[in-house]
Design an enzyme around this catalytic site. Structure first.
Site, short mmCIF file in Angstrom:
data_model
loop_
_atom_site.label_atom_id
_atom_site.label_comp_id
_atom_site.label_asym_id
_atom_site.label_seq_id
_atom_site.Cartn_x
_atom_site.Cartn_y
_atom_site.Cartn_z
CD GLU A 109 -2.99 -1.10 2.25
OE1 GLU A 109 -2.85 -0.23 3.07
OE2 GLU A 109 -3.97 -1.67 2.08
CD GLU A 320 -3.91 -5.55 3.53
OE1 GLU A 320 -4.72 -5.05 4.08
OE2 GLU A 320 -2.67 -5.63 3.36
#
Length: 419
Positions: A109, A320
């Site tokens: 991320e 995720e």
């Protein structure tokens, strides 16, 4: 930006029976977890050995929000020098663990690291440098990732036969008013300043999205800057960055509606550059414990289709996806499993109806853990952890038991409500 301005918010009804369809053969099921800055190769060797001994294939992330303090003291991701440091670190890990690890993530991320860590300062390292810090750090993360990918490709791939990528998080976005051109364009900017900020350089062009470059340049000029606040890649860097991912790793949690928001502020910021206001539709349910996490499973299907259409139908892993519970969290998390089940149905639709090349799905997270500013009060785990007990005992939530059934079946079974 193919379907970012889709005409409707809710998915059209269809005759769909997910229990009749299995996931593809060899589909990778998993759950993500983290081990932060534990010193010593032996520790990680043991984890990897134990995983393999139990038939679990590890996908290892090199950087998950845990930059050593001495590197942050030297500028962290704001410093150009970190690209070489990260490459050396990656090479060490490839060399040390690559005989057993075949799936690698360089950075988790980077959008969150840049925006929340160096723009807003709400997560580590807590630096507030609006309109500049996020762009500078993202620039260095992209180059660091590309260097690590090339090191693997040149020095390790032939012998180790592994794959390397970067985990990109993204919402899905829909225009607030599907008939409003300004909202449609704002939705395109929203995606450009989120997923495409990193995906376009790495997967297609070697450079930032044109809409992003133009927007920041115009805003910079209005604010009195002599040049754009967005750093530029050299032609050599563009060539180095382009094509540096062996699969598309996606983290998805939620969806937003978007409307145009004109920037009249003289102070720079990423949100001002974007000129797109995100709006939470209050008709969407919220995951308990997370005011931001609107549960929108169909948004994931549309995002997967967008990635397929925009980035040349890559192999995708969802690295995720999950839903929180507030503390104290019930072990019988029936409602949360309904959210998971709806999500898995949309994933099956993406595979079977949209021909998305999805090869794996990993729940966040295996265990309850420390969740940024929420601390331990926000629980994403499949397993409950008693943080008040020094032994940290773990007990499966109902979702863990149901998820195990899906894995064993490689598909969904009829829910008790359907029997």
């Amino acid at each position: 930006m193919a379907s970012a301005a889709a005409a409707s918010f809710a998915p059209a009804p269809c005759d769909w029976h997910p229990e009749d369809i299995s996931f593809p053969s060899g589909f990778a099921w998993g759950a993500a977890t983290a081990a932060y800055q534990v010193e010593g190769v032996d520790y990680y060797d043991k984890i990897i050995d134990d995983l393999l001994a139990n038939g679990i294939v590890p996908m290892v992330t090199l950087y998950h929000f845990d930059l050593p303090q001495h590197l942050e003291d030297q500028g962290g991701w704001s410093s150009d020098a970190i690209t070489e440091v990260f490459d050396n670190y990656a090479q060490f890990c490839f060399r040390t663990f690559g005989d057993q690890v075949k799936l690698w993530i360089t950075i988790n991320e980077p959008y969150v690291v840049a925006k929340d860590g160096y723009e807003k300062g709400i997560v580590a390292p807590g630096i507030m440098d609006p309109g500049i810090g996020a762009y500078r750090t993202a620039h260095n993360m992209i180059k660091a990732h590309a260097k690590a990918w090339h090191s693997y490709d040149l020095l390790f791939r032939k012998k180790q036969q592994g794959l390397v990528s970067i985990s990109l998080n993204s919402d899905w976005a829909e225009p607030l008013d599907s008939t409003c051109l300004a909202d449609q364009e704002a939705t395109k900017r929203y995606m450009a300043f989120c997923l495409d900020w990193f995906a376009e350089p790495i997967f297609t062009s070697g450079d930032y999205p044109a809409i992003m470059k133009s927007q920041i340049s115009v805003m910079s000029t209005k604010q009195g800057y002599l040049s754009s606040r967005l750093p530029e890649f050299t032609e050599e860097e563009k060539k180095m960055i382009k094509g540096t991912a062996d699969f598309f790793a996606l983290n998805y949690y939620t969806t937003r509606k978007v409307k145009h928001q004109e920037n009249t502020c003289s102070e720079p910021s990423v949100s001002g550059d974007k000129e797109a206001e995100q709006i939470l539709d209050h008709s969407w349910p919220l995951a308990a414990g997370s005011s931001w996490l609107a549960v929108v499973p169909w948004g994931l299907r549309r995002l997967l289709k967008y990635i397929k259409d925009t980035y040349n139908n890559p192999i995708i892993y969802i690295t995720e996806n999950g839903f929180s519970q507030s503390d104290p969290a019930p072990l019988d998390d029936t409602q949360r499993w309904k959210y998971f089940r709806l999500t898995l149905q949309e994933i099956l639709k993406a595979i079977s109806l949209d021909d998305v090349h999805l090869k794996g799905y990993f729940v966040w997270s295996l265990l309850d853990n420390f969740e940024w500013t929420c601390g331990y009060s926000c629980r994403f785990g499949l397993f409950h952890v008693d943080f008040e007990n020094p032994a940290l005992p773990r007990v499966p939530y109902g979702s863990a038991i149901e998820y195990a059934k899906v894995i064993a079946n490689n598909g969904l079974m009829k829910s008790t409500e359907e029997l």
